[in-house]
Design a protein around this motif. Structure first.
Motif, PDB file in Angstrom:
ATOM      1  N   GLY A 220      16.179  14.069  -0.512  1.00  0.00           N
ATOM      2  CA  GLY A 220      14.758  13.913  -0.237  1.00  0.00           C
ATOM      3  C   GLY A 220      13.897  14.902  -1.007  1.00  0.00           C
ATOM      4  N   ILE A 221      12.578  14.782  -0.833  1.00  0.00           N
ATOM      5  CA  ILE A 221      11.616  15.652  -1.512  1.00  0.00           C
ATOM      6  C   ILE A 221      10.691  16.289  -0.470  1.00  0.00           C
ATOM      7  CG2 ILE A 221      11.663  14.348  -3.679  1.00  0.00           C
ATOM      8  CD1 ILE A 221       8.954  13.076  -2.815  1.00  0.00           C
ATOM      9  N   ASP A 222      10.176  17.449  -0.835  1.00  0.00           N
ATOM     10  CA  ASP A 222       9.233  18.168   0.034  1.00  0.00           C
ATOM     11  C   ASP A 222       7.812  18.118  -0.500  1.00  0.00           C
ATOM     12  OD1 ASP A 222      11.342  19.341   1.828  1.00  0.00           O
ATOM     13  OD2 ASP A 222      11.970  20.231  -0.083  1.00  0.00           O
ATOM     14  N   VAL A 223       7.686  18.028  -1.824  1.00  0.00           N
ATOM     15  CA  VAL A 223       6.369  18.011  -2.477  1.00  0.00           C
ATOM     16  C   VAL A 223       6.339  16.860  -3.475  1.00  0.00           C
ATOM     17  CG1 VAL A 223       4.852  19.230  -4.119  1.00  0.00           C
ATOM     18  CG2 VAL A 223       5.870  20.473  -2.199  1.00  0.00           C
ATOM     19  N   TYR A 224       5.239  16.112  -3.471  1.00  0.00           N
ATOM     20  CA  TYR A 224       5.009  15.082  -4.498  1.00  0.00           C
ATOM     21  C   TYR A 224       3.681  15.364  -5.164  1.00  0.00           C
ATOM     22  CZ  TYR A 224       3.766  10.610  -6.643  1.00  0.00           C
ATOM     23  OH  TYR A 224       3.362   9.646  -7.532  1.00  0.00           O
ATOM     24  N   PHE A 225       3.694  15.478  -6.490  1.00  0.00           N
ATOM     25  CA  PHE A 225       2.470  15.650  -7.277  1.00  0.00           C
ATOM     26  C   PHE A 225       2.179  14.314  -7.938  1.00  0.00           C
ATOM     27  CE2 PHE A 225      -0.645  17.054 -10.198  1.00  0.00           C
ATOM     28  CZ  PHE A 225      -1.095  18.313  -9.787  1.00  0.00           C
ATOM     29  N   ASP A 226       1.131  13.658  -7.463  1.00  0.00           N
ATOM     30  CA  ASP A 226       0.860  12.266  -7.852  1.00  0.00           C
ATOM     31  C   ASP A 226      -0.195  12.174  -8.939  1.00  0.00           C
ATOM     32  OD1 ASP A 226       0.814   9.535  -7.931  1.00  0.00           O
ATOM     33  OD2 ASP A 226      -0.139   9.253  -5.982  1.00  0.00           O
ATOM     34  N   ASN A 227       0.232  11.721 -10.111  1.00  0.00           N
ATOM     35  CA  ASN A 227      -0.690  11.438 -11.209  1.00  0.00           C
ATOM     36  C   ASN A 227      -0.838   9.938 -11.441  1.00  0.00           C
ATOM     37  OD1 ASN A 227      -1.254  14.192 -12.187  1.00  0.00           O
ATOM     38  ND2 ASN A 227       0.930  14.228 -12.676  1.00  0.00           N
ATOM     39  N   VAL A 228      -0.093   9.125 -10.699  1.00  0.00           N
ATOM     40  CA  VAL A 228       0.054   7.702 -11.025  1.00  0.00           C
ATOM     41  C   VAL A 228      -0.406   6.774  -9.915  1.00  0.00           C
ATOM     42  CG1 VAL A 228       1.731   5.921 -11.634  1.00  0.00           C
ATOM     43  CG2 VAL A 228       1.910   8.181 -12.669  1.00  0.00           C
ATOM     44  N   GLY A 229      -0.049   7.077  -8.659  1.00  0.00           N
ATOM     45  CA  GLY A 229      -0.382   6.180  -7.554  1.00  0.00           C
ATOM     46  C   GLY A 229       0.543   4.981  -7.489  1.00  0.00           C
ATOM     47  N   GLY A 230       0.095   3.934  -6.788  1.00  0.00           N
ATOM     48  CA  GLY A 230       0.823   2.668  -6.750  1.00  0.00           C
ATOM     49  C   GLY A 230       2.249   2.801  -6.255  1.00  0.00           C
ATOM     50  N   GLU A 231       3.162   2.222  -7.021  1.00  0.00           N
ATOM     51  CA  GLU A 231       4.578   2.177  -6.644  1.00  0.00           C
ATOM     52  C   GLU A 231       5.169   3.585  -6.497  1.00  0.00           C
ATOM     53  OE1 GLU A 231       8.775   0.234  -8.333  1.00  0.00           O
ATOM     54  OE2 GLU A 231       6.975   0.177  -9.577  1.00  0.00           O
ATOM     55  N   HIS A 232       4.666   4.528  -7.300  1.00  0.00           N
ATOM     56  CA  HIS A 232       5.179   5.900  -7.217  1.00  0.00           C
ATOM     57  C   HIS A 232       4.853   6.545  -5.874  1.00  0.00           C
ATOM     58  CE1 HIS A 232       5.771   5.587 -11.587  1.00  0.00           C
ATOM     59  NE2 HIS A 232       6.505   6.683 -11.492  1.00  0.00           N
ATOM     60  N   LEU A 233       3.637   6.338  -5.392  1.00  0.00           N
ATOM     61  CA  LEU A 233       3.248   6.922  -4.109  1.00  0.00           C
ATOM     62  C   LEU A 233       4.075   6.314  -2.978  1.00  0.00           C
ATOM     63  CD1 LEU A 233       1.475   8.737  -2.388  1.00  0.00           C
ATOM     64  CD2 LEU A 233      -0.317   6.986  -2.485  1.00  0.00           C
ATOM     65  N   GLU A 234       4.296   5.023  -3.023  1.00  0.00           N
ATOM     66  CA  GLU A 234       5.120   4.365  -2.006  1.00  0.00           C
ATOM     67  C   GLU A 234       6.538   4.927  -2.015  1.00  0.00           C
ATOM     68  OE1 GLU A 234       6.635  -0.135  -1.555  1.00  0.00           O
ATOM     69  OE2 GLU A 234       4.494   0.131  -1.113  1.00  0.00           O
ATOM     70  N   PRO A 262      -3.248  -3.036  -4.155  1.00  0.00           N
ATOM     71  CA  PRO A 262      -2.667  -2.857  -2.818  1.00  0.00           C
ATOM     72  C   PRO A 262      -2.156  -1.437  -2.626  1.00  0.00           C
ATOM     73  CG  PRO A 262      -1.222  -4.194  -4.219  1.00  0.00           C
ATOM     74  CD  PRO A 262      -2.498  -4.004  -4.969  1.00  0.00           C
ATOM     75  N   GLY A 263      -2.306  -0.923  -1.410  1.00  0.00           N
ATOM     76  CA  GLY A 263      -1.819   0.414  -1.103  1.00  0.00           C
ATOM     77  C   GLY A 263      -0.336   0.375  -0.759  1.00  0.00           C
ATOM     78  N   PRO A 264       0.273   1.548  -0.547  1.00  0.00           N
ATOM     79  CA  PRO A 264       1.683   1.591  -0.142  1.00  0.00           C
ATOM     80  C   PRO A 264       1.910   0.798   1.140  1.00  0.00           C
ATOM     81  CG  PRO A 264       0.896   3.779  -0.745  1.00  0.00           C
ATOM     82  CD  PRO A 264      -0.310   2.892  -0.704  1.00  0.00           C
ATOM     83  N   SER A 265       3.042   0.103   1.210  1.00  0.00           N
ATOM     84  CA  SER A 265       3.344  -0.739   2.373  1.00  0.00           C
ATOM     85  C   SER A 265       4.045   0.039   3.482  1.00  0.00           C
ATOM     86  CB  SER A 265       4.234  -1.908   1.932  1.00  0.00           C
ATOM     87  OG  SER A 265       5.476  -1.417   1.454  1.00  0.00           O
ATOM     88  N   ASN A 266       4.356   1.320   3.214  1.00  0.00           N
ATOM     89  CA  ASN A 266       5.175   2.094   4.166  1.00  0.00           C
ATOM     90  C   ASN A 266       4.405   3.278   4.747  1.00  0.00           C
ATOM     91  OD1 ASN A 266       5.011   3.501   1.773  1.00  0.00           O
ATOM     92  ND2 ASN A 266       7.174   4.067   1.679  1.00  0.00           N
ATOM     93  N   MET A 267       3.092   3.134   4.885  1.00  0.00           N
ATOM     94  CA  MET A 267       2.285   4.277   5.317  1.00  0.00           C
ATOM     95  C   MET A 267       2.548   4.686   6.762  1.00  0.00           C
ATOM     96  SD  MET A 267      -1.283   3.741   3.237  1.00  0.00           S
ATOM     97  CE  MET A 267      -1.945   5.330   3.694  1.00  0.00           C
ATOM     98  N   ALA A 268       3.195   3.838   7.552  1.00  0.00           N
ATOM     99  CA  ALA A 268       3.548   4.230   8.918  1.00  0.00           C
ATOM    100  C   ALA A 268       4.482   5.437   8.926  1.00  0.00           C
ATOM    101  CB  ALA A 268       4.198   3.048   9.653  1.00  0.00           C
ATOM    102  N   LEU A 269       5.235   5.628   7.826  1.00  0.00           N
ATOM    103  CA  LEU A 269       6.143   6.781   7.740  1.00  0.00           C
ATOM    104  C   LEU A 269       5.388   8.107   7.751  1.00  0.00           C
ATOM    105  CD1 LEU A 269       8.685   5.508   5.017  1.00  0.00           C
ATOM    106  CD2 LEU A 269       9.073   5.712   7.484  1.00  0.00           C
TER     107      LEU A 269
END
Length: 339
Positions: A220-234, A262-269
């Motif tokens: 797993g990961i503890d930090v995500y640095f998002d420059n892209v969004g979309g599928e990467h954020l999900e 569309p936003g990430p489909s797994n935001m309930a997590l």
């Protein structure tokens, strides 16, 4: 005052607001007259100017954190150059300065909007990248916004770009347990692991990001640095450990979309994992500037921090450089060179 000032300067104007991908006819390279600077102002011959993803948003006529570019006016952005005429105390002909009037050959500005830079510490172009706005974005976004701590596993998207490549290296220098990057070509993936010291990297075009990230970060990961969004954020939300933190810096995957994305489909997590997703603008972190330059300049001098630039030669190629950036044709900072 300099005796032989140029009488004209070429500058890029936005002439139409792009719909989707910017087209060449949305821009015009025009000539403007140059005069001696008025009191309190300086003239700067630009040597390098920056093209950055955020500029795409400024081409739309929408209210945002920074005003849109005006039609039939010169665009602006980061630039470094040499003072060729001064009518301001504290600035002399020959000084090198960083300022915000790029996309043109000669900049006429209030001296208070320019900052002197030292070409002895680093090449001038570095003040647009590793020691400039992208560098501070990486530094503040990782350490302040994402609250990075030693032992964190870090995932960076757009990891071969000016910001992403620095985020990954800073995380390693500060004791990350694992650093994973995504990029858009096998060559960039190789650069991340062999040159920048990432523990793992993958080409997001080679398969689902979620699957590739899980393979690269089995714990797993503890930090995500998002420059892209979309599928990467999900994918990041799926791989986050408890109390994971994301810095939402950019979403280049949707900058040229003409339909809602569309936003990430797994935001309930986000709830169960108690995640923190925080947007960032580098302007909020100016208080870190001195600390950032001091620390990063030291790592550059020691060779611990590496960087690359993609230089496009000639002001007439400014549009091509910008569109190339949006297509991911750059490695590291994309810069237009006027020298």
């Amino acid at each position: 005052m300099s005796a032989a000032l140029p009488t004209s300067s070429r500058e890029w104007h936005l002439v139409a607001r792009p719909h989707g991908w910017p087209k060449a006819e949305d821009f015009a390279l025009r000539e403007a007259a140059v005069a001696a600077p008025a009191e309190g102002r300086i003239l700067v011959r630009n040597k390098y100017f920056s093209v950055d993803p955020y500029m795409r948003g400024r081409m739309n006529d929408v209210k945002s954190y920074t005003p849109p570019f005006k039609l039939d006016h010169p665009m602006d952005g980061g630039a470094v150059g040499e003072v060729i005429a001064s009518n301001a105390e504290g600035f002399a002909v020959g000084d090198h300065v960083l300022h915000g009037l790029g996309w043109r050959e000669i900049a006429d500005m209030p001296a208070k909007h320019a900052v002197k830079v030292d070409p002895g510490i680093a090449p001038l172009s570095a003040y647009l990248g590793v020691l400039g706005m992208p560098g501070l974005t990486a530094y503040a976004g990782l350490f302040e916004v994402a609250s990075f701590k030693e032992g964190d596993a870090v995932f960076v998207s757009g990891a071969a770009g000016a910001v992403g490549s620095q985020v990954g290296q800073l995380a390693k220098l500060k004791g990350a347990s694992r650093v994973i990057g995504s990029a858009g070509s096998d060559e960039k993936v190789k650069l991340l692991t062999e040159e920048y010291g990432f523990d793992a990297a993958f080409n997001y075009k080679n398969g689902p990001v979620r699957d590739q990230l899980k393979a690269a970060a089995p714990d797993g990961i503890d930090v995500y640095f998002d420059n892209v969004g979309g599928e990467h954020l999900e994918a990041a939300i799926s791989s986050f450990n408890l109390h994971g933190r994301a810095t939402i810096c950019g979403m280049i995957a949707q900058y040229n979309s003409t339909e809602p994305t569309p936003g990430p489909s797994n935001m309930a997590l986000i709830i169960g994992k108690r995640l923190r997703l925080q947007g960032m603008l580098v302007g909020d972190h100016a208080h870190l500037q001195d600390q950032f330059v001091q620390e990063v300049a030291g790592w550059l001098a020691s060779g611990e921090l590496k960087y690359q630039e993609t230089k496009v030669e000639g002001i007439e190629n400014g549009y091509d450089a910008f569109v190339g950036l949006l297509r991911g044709e750059n490695t590291g900072k994309m810069i237009v060179s006027l020298v």
